[in-house]
Design a protein around this motif. Structure first.
Motif, PDB file in Angstrom:
ATOM      1  N   GLY A 241      -9.718  -5.750  15.746  1.00 54.81           N
ATOM      2  CA  GLY A 241      -8.264  -5.692  15.853  1.00 54.81           C
ATOM      3  C   GLY A 241      -7.625  -6.585  16.890  1.00 54.81           C
ATOM      4  N   ALA A 242      -8.285  -7.688  17.247  1.00 55.33           N
ATOM      5  CA  ALA A 242      -7.754  -8.568  18.296  1.00 55.33           C
ATOM      6  C   ALA A 242      -6.554  -9.364  17.811  1.00 55.33           C
ATOM      7  CB  ALA A 242      -8.851  -9.519  18.763  1.00 55.33           C
ATOM      8  N   ASN A 243      -5.802  -9.889  18.756  1.00 61.78           N
ATOM      9  CA  ASN A 243      -4.744 -10.867  18.483  1.00 61.78           C
ATOM     10  C   ASN A 243      -5.388 -12.248  18.546  1.00 61.78           C
ATOM     11  OD1 ASN A 243      -2.355  -9.016  18.482  1.00 61.78           O
ATOM     12  ND2 ASN A 243      -3.076  -8.647  20.571  1.00 61.78           N
ATOM     13  N   ILE A 244      -5.507 -12.901  17.404  1.00 59.28           N
ATOM     14  CA  ILE A 244      -6.245 -14.157  17.306  1.00 59.28           C
ATOM     15  C   ILE A 244      -5.283 -15.327  17.139  1.00 59.28           C
ATOM     16  CG2 ILE A 244      -7.898 -15.470  15.925  1.00 59.28           C
ATOM     17  CD1 ILE A 244      -9.131 -12.778  15.081  1.00 59.28           C
ATOM     18  N   ILE A 245      -5.409 -16.310  18.006  1.00 54.46           N
ATOM     19  CA  ILE A 245      -4.713 -17.592  17.849  1.00 54.46           C
ATOM     20  C   ILE A 245      -5.777 -18.567  17.351  1.00 54.46           C
ATOM     21  CG2 ILE A 245      -3.448 -19.429  19.005  1.00 54.46           C
ATOM     22  CD1 ILE A 245      -2.496 -17.367  21.037  1.00 54.46           C
ATOM     23  N   ALA A 246      -5.681 -18.947  16.078  1.00 57.18           N
ATOM     24  CA  ALA A 246      -6.742 -19.716  15.436  1.00 57.18           C
ATOM     25  C   ALA A 246      -6.364 -21.178  15.279  1.00 57.18           C
ATOM     26  CB  ALA A 246      -7.071 -19.115  14.070  1.00 57.18           C
ATOM     27  N   VAL A 247      -7.303 -22.048  15.599  1.00 64.46           N
ATOM     28  CA  VAL A 247      -7.133 -23.487  15.387  1.00 64.46           C
ATOM     29  C   VAL A 247      -8.324 -23.985  14.586  1.00 64.46           C
ATOM     30  CG1 VAL A 247      -6.942 -25.758  16.468  1.00 64.46           C
ATOM     31  CG2 VAL A 247      -5.858 -23.779  17.553  1.00 64.46           C
ATOM     32  N   ASP A 248      -8.035 -24.694  13.514  1.00 68.15           N
ATOM     33  CA  ASP A 248      -9.098 -25.310  12.716  1.00 68.15           C
ATOM     34  C   ASP A 248      -8.504 -26.456  11.918  1.00 68.15           C
ATOM     35  OD1 ASP A 248     -11.591 -25.759  11.349  1.00 68.15           O
ATOM     36  OD2 ASP A 248     -12.099 -23.671  11.786  1.00 68.15           O
ATOM     37  N   ILE A 249      -9.367 -27.211  11.276  1.00 68.29           N
ATOM     38  CA  ILE A 249      -8.945 -28.400  10.554  1.00 68.29           C
ATOM     39  C   ILE A 249      -7.966 -28.051   9.437  1.00 68.29           C
ATOM     40  CG2 ILE A 249     -10.823 -28.339   8.862  1.00 68.29           C
ATOM     41  CD1 ILE A 249     -11.015 -31.430   9.289  1.00 68.29           C
ATOM     42  N   ASP A 250      -7.082 -28.969   9.135  1.00 68.22           N
ATOM     43  CA  ASP A 250      -6.029 -28.732   8.147  1.00 68.22           C
ATOM     44  C   ASP A 250      -6.552 -28.900   6.715  1.00 68.22           C
ATOM     45  OD1 ASP A 250      -6.467 -31.352   8.833  1.00 68.22           O
ATOM     46  OD2 ASP A 250      -4.376 -31.964   8.773  1.00 68.22           O
ATOM     47  N   ARG A 251      -7.359 -27.920   6.304  1.00 65.89           N
ATOM     48  CA  ARG A 251      -7.887 -27.880   4.938  1.00 65.89           C
ATOM     49  C   ARG A 251      -7.561 -26.527   4.322  1.00 65.89           C
ATOM     50  NH1 ARG A 251     -14.021 -29.400   5.611  1.00 65.89           N
ATOM     51  NH2 ARG A 251     -14.085 -27.722   4.085  1.00 65.89           N
ATOM     52  N   PRO A 252      -6.936 -26.507   3.136  1.00 68.48           N
ATOM     53  CA  PRO A 252      -6.499 -25.245   2.535  1.00 68.48           C
ATOM     54  C   PRO A 252      -7.620 -24.231   2.338  1.00 68.48           C
ATOM     55  CG  PRO A 252      -5.484 -27.105   1.406  1.00 68.48           C
ATOM     56  CD  PRO A 252      -6.497 -27.678   2.345  1.00 68.48           C
ATOM     57  N   ASP A 253      -8.833 -24.689   1.966  1.00 68.90           N
ATOM     58  CA  ASP A 253      -9.923 -23.745   1.725  1.00 68.90           C
ATOM     59  C   ASP A 253     -10.325 -23.016   2.997  1.00 68.90           C
ATOM     60  OD1 ASP A 253     -10.812 -26.357   2.543  1.00 68.90           O
ATOM     61  OD2 ASP A 253     -12.879 -25.707   2.196  1.00 68.90           O
ATOM     62  N   VAL A 254     -10.249 -23.695   4.149  1.00 71.72           N
ATOM     63  CA  VAL A 254     -10.566 -23.064   5.432  1.00 71.72           C
ATOM     64  C   VAL A 254      -9.565 -21.965   5.738  1.00 71.72           C
ATOM     65  CG1 VAL A 254     -10.663 -23.436   7.929  1.00 71.72           C
ATOM     66  CG2 VAL A 254     -11.757 -25.079   6.383  1.00 71.72           C
ATOM     67  N   TRP A 255      -8.293 -22.265   5.572  1.00 75.87           N
ATOM     68  CA  TRP A 255      -7.263 -21.296   5.934  1.00 75.87           C
ATOM     69  C   TRP A 255      -7.137 -20.165   4.924  1.00 75.87           C
ATOM     70  CZ3 TRP A 255      -5.694 -20.838  10.627  1.00 75.87           C
ATOM     71  CH2 TRP A 255      -5.898 -21.913  11.489  1.00 75.87           C
ATOM     72  N   LYS A 256      -7.503 -20.416   3.717  1.00 78.40           N
ATOM     73  CA  LYS A 256      -7.545 -19.330   2.731  1.00 78.40           C
ATOM     74  C   LYS A 256      -8.539 -18.262   3.172  1.00 78.40           C
ATOM     75  CE  LYS A 256      -8.960 -18.420  -2.062  1.00 78.40           C
ATOM     76  NZ  LYS A 256      -7.848 -17.537  -2.440  1.00 78.40           N
ATOM     77  N   ARG A 257      -9.736 -18.697   3.620  1.00 74.09           N
ATOM     78  CA  ARG A 257     -10.751 -17.742   4.071  1.00 74.09           C
ATOM     79  C   ARG A 257     -10.286 -16.996   5.319  1.00 74.09           C
ATOM     80  NH1 ARG A 257     -14.201 -22.154   3.303  1.00 74.09           N
ATOM     81  NH2 ARG A 257     -14.509 -22.332   5.553  1.00 74.09           N
ATOM     82  N   LEU A 258      -9.772 -17.732   6.310  1.00 66.79           N
ATOM     83  CA  LEU A 258      -9.394 -17.112   7.576  1.00 66.79           C
ATOM     84  C   LEU A 258      -8.252 -16.113   7.405  1.00 66.79           C
ATOM     85  CD1 LEU A 258      -9.512 -20.245   9.930  1.00 66.79           C
ATOM     86  CD2 LEU A 258     -11.194 -18.407   9.797  1.00 66.79           C
ATOM     87  N   ILE A 259      -7.195 -16.539   6.748  1.00 66.45           N
ATOM     88  CA  ILE A 259      -6.011 -15.685   6.627  1.00 66.45           C
ATOM     89  C   ILE A 259      -6.289 -14.479   5.746  1.00 66.45           C
ATOM     90  CG2 ILE A 259      -3.639 -15.597   5.748  1.00 66.45           C
ATOM     91  CD1 ILE A 259      -3.328 -18.512   6.685  1.00 66.45           C
ATOM     92  N   GLU A 260      -6.994 -14.673   4.642  1.00 70.62           N
ATOM     93  CA  GLU A 260      -7.266 -13.550   3.745  1.00 70.62           C
ATOM     94  C   GLU A 260      -8.237 -12.563   4.367  1.00 70.62           C
ATOM     95  OE1 GLU A 260      -8.304 -14.877  -0.159  1.00 70.62           O
ATOM     96  OE2 GLU A 260      -6.318 -15.750  -0.540  1.00 70.62           O
TER      97      GLU A 260
END
Length: 583
Positions: A241-260
C-alpha cells in the motif's frame, strides 16, 4: 557507333557500382549518435560540438575516473592506472586497489568517493535532442523543463494485517514452500548458519517479521527509478500500500503493466510522469503518454521528480532508489542519470528527509570483517577432496581459492578484501557499481539513511535465457555455501531489508548508527550475498566447472543411470557435500 554505345554503357554501370560501394562503405562507418548522458570525448582534437559516440572510449573514461579517484589519496598508484595498457583484463586489480585504499581510513573512503564522482560529473557529456553537445554538468543547469503528472489509486481493499510472504523455490531441487512468520525467521537463521547470508541480515529479516506494523506502508513514499526492473521493489511496495512515484521508459506496454498492477491488485497509489496533462484518460490513451527516458531526458526527469516529491510526501521522509539495468556502456549512463536525480532530490528536499536505496551485486570487491574472513579460510580448509584435486587447474584460472587480502586501517582496525569481481562482466559494470558505492558513502555522511544490502545472484528470466549462465547457476550449489535464488524470493527479501532500514531507527543504515565504522566495511553489512562472500573459491573460477557438472548430471549421468552428485546441506538437499559419484 555500336562500340561507342557499349563503352558508354560500361562506364555508366561502373559509375553506378562505385556509387553503391561508396554508399555501403558510408553506411558501415556511419557515426552513431546516442542522445542524453554520454561518455566523454576520447581526445582533445575533436571539438565537443562535432563529437559522436565513435570519438568516445569507455576504457579511457574509466581509467581517467579511477585514476582521479585514487590520486586523491595515492598519486603514484594513480599513474599506474592511467598507464594501464590492458584495462579490459586488468581493471579488476585497480578496482580492488581503490577498495583497499578506501579501507585505510574513513577520510580516505570519503575522499576517493568524492573525487570519483566529481570527475564523472566534470567529464561526461550530454547529447541534446536539438543536436548540440554540452558537458553533463552544463545540461543539468536546465531547471525548468518538466513533465505533467498522472496519479492512479488502487481499487483492491486491504483485508487483514500487512504481511510479506516469501516464495522459496529451491533452484536445485525445484521444491517450493511459502515462508512467512516464524518459518521465515527460522529459514533466515539457517541461511546465516550455513553462511549463505550474514547474521545481521537474518536479524534484520526477523525484526521486520516481529514488527508487522512496519509493513503497512500507506504513510511512506518511494521513488522508483526503473520501476519495471526485475530486481526492483515495485511489487513488494505495491502489495503493502505504499505511495509510489514511478519513473520508467516511455513505452505503453511498460506502463500498462505498472498502472494495471496498482489499479486492479492493490490499494497503493502510483504517480507517474506524462507528456500531456492528465484528464482522466484510461487504457492506451493513458499508457502512450506515460514515462520518461532517464538517459535522454535527464534534466526533465530530474526536475519532475524534484517537484513531485514535496506534493506527494508532504514534508515526510521519502525513499528513492535506482534499479534500471542495461548492458555495457548503457549501464554506466543510466546509473549516472539515476545518481544525479537522487543527489539533486536530496539537496532540494533535504538529506535528512531523503533515504537512498541500492541493490549492490555480490560479484564485486568488498571489505569484510574477521568473522567472514575466518569463515572463508575454514571453507577452504574443509573443501571436499574432489574440489581440492581440481585446484591443479589454478594456472588456467579454475578453482582459485578465495584468498582475501588483509587491510590494516590507520587506527589499527584489521579488515580484509573480498574479491568476487567477475572480469567477464566488464569494466563498465564495475564503474556503474562504483557510482552506487561512492554515492552511498557520501550520502550517509551527509545525513541520509542509506539502505545498501548486497543482493544475491538471482535467476532472472534474462539470466536464464543464456544457457551457459543457467547451467553455471544449476551447478553452483556444489560449492558451499553458495545458493542461487529465483527473482521472486530476491525481490521479497530485499524488500524486507529496505523496510527494515526505513522503519528501524537503530538500523546500521541510519547515519547516526556506527558513524565511526569505516564506510568500506559498512558497505558489506546486512549482506544477502548468496554465499559468494564466504565461498572457498572465486565464483569466476568455478562457473565453467559448475556448468559442466550440471550438464553432466542432467544429460549424461541420468542417461547412463549414474546417481546425481550429492550437494551441500540445505532445506531441500542432502546433509553434506561430497565427491562426484560418477567417478
Amino acid at each position: 557507333e555500336n562500340k561507342k554505345v557499349k563503352t558508354q554503357r560500361r562506364m555508366l554501370q561502373s559509375s553506378r557500382s562505385v556509387r553503391r560501394n561508396l554508399a555501403a562503405t558510408a553506411a558501415r562507418h556511419v557515426r552513431t549518435v546516442y542522445y542524453g548522458v554520454n561518455f566523454p570525448v576520447n581526445h582533445a582534437k575533436i571539438p565537443l560540438i562535432q563529437s559522436t559516440m565513435d570519438d568516445r572510449s569507455t576504457s579511457e573514461a574509466a581509467k581517467d575516473i579511477f585514476s582521479h579517484a585514487i590520486a586523491s589519496v595515492d598519486k603514484d598508484y594513480a599513474a599506474k592506472v592511467m598507464n594501464e595498457k590492458k584495462w579490459r583484463t586488468k581493471y579488476t586489480d585497480h578496482v580492488c586497489k581503490s577498495t583497499l585504499l578506501g579501507a585505510q581510513s574513513k577520510s580516505n573512503a570519503l575522499t576517493i568517493a568524492k573525487a570519483g564522482l566529481d570527475e564523472i560529473y566534470a567529464t561526461f557529456d550530454f547529447f541534446c535532442t536539438d543536436g548540440h553537445v554540452v558537458k553533463f554538468s552544463e545540461a543539468m543547469k536546465d531547471t525548468k523543463t518538466t513533465y505533467h503528472t498522472g496519479t492512479v489509486k488502487g481499487t483492491k481493499q486491504r483485508t487483514g494485517k500487512s504481511e510479506i510472504k516469501v516464495p522459496y523455490k529451491c533452484f536445485h531441487t525445484g521444491e517450493y514452500k511459502e515462508l512467512k512468520g516464524q518459518a521465515l525467521i527460522d529459514q533466515a537463521h539457517k541461511w546465516a548458519e550455513w553462511g549463505t547470508i550474514e547474521q545481521d541480515c537474518a536479524d534484520a529479516i526477523a525484526a521486520v517479521v516481529r514488527n508487522p506494523e512496519w509493513m503497512d506502508l500507506k504513510d511512506q513514499t518511494f521513488v522508483i527509478l526503473g520501476a519495471s526492473s526485475a530486481m526492483g521493489p515495485f511489487h513488494v511496495l505495491k502489495d503493502l500500500g505504499a505511495n509510489i512515484i514511478a519513473v520508467d521508459i516511455d513505452r505503453p506496454d511498460v506502463w500498462k503493466r505498472l498502472i494495471e498492477e496498482v489499479y486492479y491488485n492493490s490499494n497503493a497509489t502510483i504517480t507517474f510522469p506524462m507528456s500531456e496533462p492528465f484528464t482522466g484518460q484510461t487504457g492506451n490513451d493513458l499508457y502512450r503518454k506515460c514515462g520518461g527516458n532517464m538517459i535522454r531526458d535527464t534534466p526533465k526527469v530530474r526536475n519532475w521528480v524534484r517537484d513531485t516529491v514535496p506534493e506527494v510526501a508532504k514534508g515526510n521522509p521519502v525513499t528513492i532508489g535506482g534499479y534500471a539495468y542495461l548492458d555495457g556502456e548503457l549501464h554506466v549512463r543510466v546509473n549516472l542519470a539515476c545518481d544525479v536525480i537522487m543527489k539533486d532530490l536530496a539537496e532540494s528536499y533535504g538529506w535528512d528527509k531523503t533515504n537512498l536505496h541500492f541493490l549492490p551485486t555480490p560479484t564485486d570487491a568488498y571489505i569484510i570483517n574477521d568473522t567472514v574472513d575466518n569463515a572463508v579460510k575454514k571453507n577452504i580448509a574443509d573443501a571436499p577432496a574432489w574440489q581440492k584435486r581440481l585446484e591443479m587447474f589454478q594456472s588456467l584460472g579454475k578453482m582459485v581459492p578465495m584468498e582475501t587480502q588483509t587491510a590494516i586501517a590507520e587506527d589499527g582496525t584489521k579488515m580484509h578484501l573480498s574479491d568476487s569481481l567477475m572480469a567477464t562482466q566488464g569494466p563498465n559494470y564495475a564503474l556503474a557499481k562504483r557510482i552506487q558505492q561512492w554515492r552511498s558513502i557520501l550520502a550517509r555522511e551527509s545525513g541520509s539513511t542509506v539502505s545498501f544490502s548486497i543482493a544475491p545472484a538471482t535467476a532472472t528470466a534474462s539470466v536464464l535465457s543464456n544457457k551457459m549462465f543457467a547451467a553455471a547457476y544449476g551447478g553452483a550449489h556444489f560449492w558451499e555455501p553458495v545458493e542461487i535464488f529465483y527473482s521472486d524470493l530476491s525481490n521479497a527479501v530485499m524488500g524486507i531489508l529496505l523496510i527494515h532500514d526505513v522503519r528501524n531507527p537503530e538500523s546500521s543504515s541510519r547515519p547516526h548508527v556506527n558513524m565511526d565504522m569505516n564506510p568500506m566495511l559498512w558497505l558489506s553489512s546486512k549482506a544477502f550475498h548468496g554465499g559468494f562472500m564466504r565461498c572457498a573459491y572465486k565464483f569466476t573460477s568455478i562457473a565453467e566447472l559448475a556448468a559442466t557438472i550440471y550438464l553432466f548430471n542432467t544429460y549424461i549421468g541420468k542417461y547412463f543411470g549414474i546417481k546425481n552428485m550429492p550437494s551441500k546441506k540445505s532445506a531441500h538437499r542432502p546433509s553434506s557435500p561430497g565427491a562426484p559419484q560418477a567417478a
